[in-house]
Design a protein around this motif. Structure first.
Motif, PDB file in Angstrom:
ATOM      1  N   TYR A  87       0.728  -1.313  -0.191  1.00  0.00           N
ATOM      2  CA  TYR A  87      -0.071  -0.052  -0.007  1.00  0.00           C
ATOM      3  C   TYR A  87       0.751   1.290   0.152  1.00  0.00           C
ATOM      4  N   MET A  88       1.899   1.344   0.900  1.00  0.00           N
ATOM      5  CA  MET A  88       2.887   2.323   0.765  1.00  0.00           C
ATOM      6  C   MET A  88       3.481   2.518  -0.454  1.00  0.00           C
ATOM      7  N   GLU A  89       3.701   1.616  -1.107  1.00  0.00           N
ATOM      8  CA  GLU A  89       4.563   1.586  -2.561  1.00  0.00           C
ATOM      9  C   GLU A  89       3.523   2.301  -3.509  1.00  0.00           C
ATOM     10  N   THR A  90       2.262   1.912  -3.351  1.00  0.00           N
ATOM     11  CA  THR A  90       1.454   2.449  -4.295  1.00  0.00           C
ATOM     12  C   THR A  90       0.765   3.491  -3.857  1.00  0.00           C
ATOM     13  N   GLY A  91       1.300   4.196  -2.761  1.00  0.00           N
ATOM     14  CA  GLY A  91       0.569   5.651  -2.467  1.00  0.00           C
ATOM     15  C   GLY A  91      -0.438   5.522  -1.686  1.00  0.00           C
ATOM     16  N   LYS A  92      -0.970   4.700  -1.381  1.00  0.00           N
ATOM     17  CA  LYS A  92      -2.057   4.498  -0.264  1.00  0.00           C
ATOM     18  C   LYS A  92      -1.733   4.475   0.989  1.00  0.00           C
ATOM     19  N   ILE A  93      -1.242   5.424   1.433  1.00  0.00           N
ATOM     20  CA  ILE A  93      -0.739   5.497   2.853  1.00  0.00           C
ATOM     21  C   ILE A  93      -1.681   5.354   3.830  1.00  0.00           C
ATOM     22  N   LEU A  94      -3.183   5.898   3.808  1.00  0.00           N
ATOM     23  CA  LEU A  94      -4.199   5.497   4.901  1.00  0.00           C
ATOM     24  C   LEU A  94      -4.396   4.093   4.998  1.00  0.00           C
ATOM     25  N   GLU A  95      -4.587   3.424   3.720  1.00  0.00           N
ATOM     26  CA  GLU A  95      -4.506   1.886   3.938  1.00  0.00           C
ATOM     27  C   GLU A  95      -3.407   1.162   4.403  1.00  0.00           C
ATOM     28  N   ALA A  96      -2.212   1.532   4.183  1.00  0.00           N
ATOM     29  CA  ALA A  96      -0.903   1.124   4.948  1.00  0.00           C
ATOM     30  C   ALA A  96      -0.952   1.507   6.474  1.00  0.00           C
ATOM     31  N   LEU A  97      -1.421   2.525   6.824  1.00  0.00           N
ATOM     32  CA  LEU A  97      -1.467   2.959   8.203  1.00  0.00           C
ATOM     33  C   LEU A  97      -2.493   2.082   8.937  1.00  0.00           C
ATOM     34  N   ASP A  98      -3.515   1.685   8.301  1.00  0.00           N
ATOM     35  CA  ASP A  98      -4.567   0.686   8.817  1.00  0.00           C
ATOM     36  C   ASP A  98      -4.114  -0.870   8.858  1.00  0.00           C
ATOM     37  N   GLU A  99      -3.159  -1.195   7.978  1.00  0.00           N
ATOM     38  CA  GLU A  99      -2.723  -2.527   7.824  1.00  0.00           C
ATOM     39  C   GLU A  99      -1.565  -2.494   9.093  1.00  0.00           C
ATOM     40  N   PHE A 100      -0.554  -1.651   9.007  1.00  0.00           N
ATOM     41  CA  PHE A 100       0.330  -1.648  10.047  1.00  0.00           C
ATOM     42  C   PHE A 100      -0.323  -1.674  11.438  1.00  0.00           C
ATOM     43  N   GLN A 101      -1.252  -0.830  11.746  1.00  0.00           N
ATOM     44  CA  GLN A 101      -1.778  -0.800  13.068  1.00  0.00           C
ATOM     45  C   GLN A 101      -2.318  -2.243  13.467  1.00  0.00           C
ATOM     46  N   LYS A 102      -3.108  -2.709  12.507  1.00  0.00           N
ATOM     47  CA  LYS A 102      -3.669  -4.172  12.656  1.00  0.00           C
ATOM     48  C   LYS A 102      -2.518  -5.123  12.967  1.00  0.00           C
ATOM     49  N   TYR A 103      -1.688  -5.071  12.068  1.00  0.00           N
ATOM     50  CA  TYR A 103      -0.466  -5.995  12.288  1.00  0.00           C
ATOM     51  C   TYR A 103       0.230  -6.099  13.636  1.00  0.00           C
ATOM     52  N   LEU A 104       0.300  -4.886  14.318  1.00  0.00           N
ATOM     53  CA  LEU A 104       0.843  -4.680  15.630  1.00  0.00           C
ATOM     54  C   LEU A 104      -0.378  -5.292  16.702  1.00  0.00           C
ATOM     55  N   GLU A 105      -1.441  -5.010  16.624  1.00  0.00           N
ATOM     56  CA  GLU A 105      -2.634  -5.253  17.319  1.00  0.00           C
ATOM     57  C   GLU A 105      -2.806  -6.862  17.240  1.00  0.00           C
ATOM     58  N   GLU A 106      -2.866  -7.396  16.197  1.00  0.00           N
ATOM     59  CA  GLU A 106      -3.135  -8.767  16.065  1.00  0.00           C
ATOM     60  C   GLU A 106      -1.835  -9.831  16.358  1.00  0.00           C
ATOM     61  N   GLY A 107      -0.436  -9.035  16.039  1.00  0.00           N
ATOM     62  CA  GLY A 107       0.771  -9.906  16.327  1.00  0.00           C
ATOM     63  C   GLY A 107       0.912  -9.829  17.631  1.00  0.00           C
ATOM     64  N   LYS A 108       0.733  -8.710  18.529  1.00  0.00           N
ATOM     65  CA  LYS A 108       1.183  -8.564  19.864  1.00  0.00           C
ATOM     66  C   LYS A 108       2.512  -9.067  19.918  1.00  0.00           C
ATOM     67  N   GLU A 109       2.520  -9.940  21.034  1.00  0.00           N
ATOM     68  CA  GLU A 109       3.982 -10.364  21.447  1.00  0.00           C
ATOM     69  C   GLU A 109       4.605 -11.418  20.500  1.00  0.00           C
ATOM     70  N   ARG A 110       4.062 -11.629  19.475  1.00  0.00           N
ATOM     71  CA  ARG A 110       4.674 -12.544  18.543  1.00  0.00           C
ATOM     72  C   ARG A 110       5.536 -11.633  17.424  1.00  0.00           C
ATOM     73  N   VAL A 111       5.340 -10.241  17.473  1.00  0.00           N
ATOM     74  CA  VAL A 111       6.138  -9.443  16.381  1.00  0.00           C
ATOM     75  C   VAL A 111       7.331  -9.297  17.189  1.00  0.00           C
ATOM     76  N   PRO A 112       8.731  -9.671  16.355  1.00  0.00           N
ATOM     77  CA  PRO A 112       9.988  -9.317  16.855  1.00  0.00           C
ATOM     78  C   PRO A 112      10.133  -7.820  16.905  1.00  0.00           C
ATOM     79  N   ALA A 113      10.896  -7.596  18.096  1.00  0.00           N
ATOM     80  CA  ALA A 113      11.277  -6.295  18.550  1.00  0.00           C
ATOM     81  C   ALA A 113      11.790  -5.360  17.496  1.00  0.00           C
ATOM     82  N   ASN A 114      12.557  -5.939  16.515  1.00  0.00           N
ATOM     83  CA  ASN A 114      13.169  -4.986  15.730  1.00  0.00           C
ATOM     84  C   ASN A 114      12.174  -4.778  14.544  1.00  0.00           C
TER      85      ASN A 114
END
Length: 203
Positions: A87-114
């Motif tokens: 989404y970022m690469e295609t210029g759809k930054i609002l959609e990218a923001l939504d996906e990144f936020q959901k990624y962190l919310e759903e991944g929780k502690e499974r998301v590596p620190a880096n």
């Protein structure tokens, strides 16, 4: 917001592995054939692989379509990262923001620190380019449209994120005169939109 080639490959290798790491399918032991869930997984993997190849070729629109299809067949929190990048690469930054936020919310502690740090940086960059519209209305159930493309229904519990710019607002509800207004939203700004709908006068 382009991604370097080396980082790009490491990103997709990591998330391709993660697609296999969770128990997403089962076997239909009675028939010895693939269950619908496993069949979906196999198809999801094929679309995921196609997405990786398209992305490596910098063909971002079809890469996005393939990752979205993969996620549709087998929802997996990790794939949201790939979708967000496309989404970022295609210029759809609002959609990218939504996906990144959901990624962190759903991944929780499974998301590596880096990885969490990298995603938080992307979110920070996107938020530096957007503003918000806080909608207040005297009527619930009104349909609010922004530039005739995005529609929302009152009441809205959260401000609407928008790319900084000028927006034409139209609010409609049966039995009321349409409300129209043009507003300008700057980066980092929250603009309050007060919608006052007036009843149609019966003759």
């Amino acid at each position: 917001m382009s991604i370097s080639g080396t980082f790009r490959l490491s990103v997709f290798c990591f998330f391709f592995i993660s697609l296999f790491s969770e128990n997403l399918f089962c076997l239909d032991e009675s028939s010895g054939e693939l269950s619908k869930s496993e069949a979906n997984k196999e198809e999801a993997i094929l679309h995921f692989k196609k997405g990786v190849e398209f992305y490596k070729a910098k063909d971002y629109a079809p890469a996005l379509a393939e990752f979205l299809k993969s996620f549709e067949l087998q929802p997996n929190w990790a794939v949201r990262f790939n979708i967000g990048i496309c989404y970022m690469e295609t210029g759809k930054i609002l959609e990218a923001l939504d996906e990144f936020q959901k990624y962190l919310e759903e991944g929780k502690e499974r998301v590596p620190a880096n990885r969490r740090k990298e995603v938080e940086e992307y979110i920070k960059k996107i938020e530096s380019k957007i503003g918000y519209i806080k909608v207040e209305s005297n009527e619930d159930g009104a349909i609010v449209s922004l530039d005739e493309f995005h529609e929302y229904k009152t009441p809205l519990s959260e401000p609407i994120p928008v790319v900084a710019g000028v927006y034409s607002i139209i609010a409609k509800k049966d039995g009321f005169i349409p409300f129209k207004k043009e507003i300008t939203v700057a980066t980092g700004e929250t603009v309050t939109l007060n919608i006052l709908l007036k009843p149609v006068q019966e003759e």
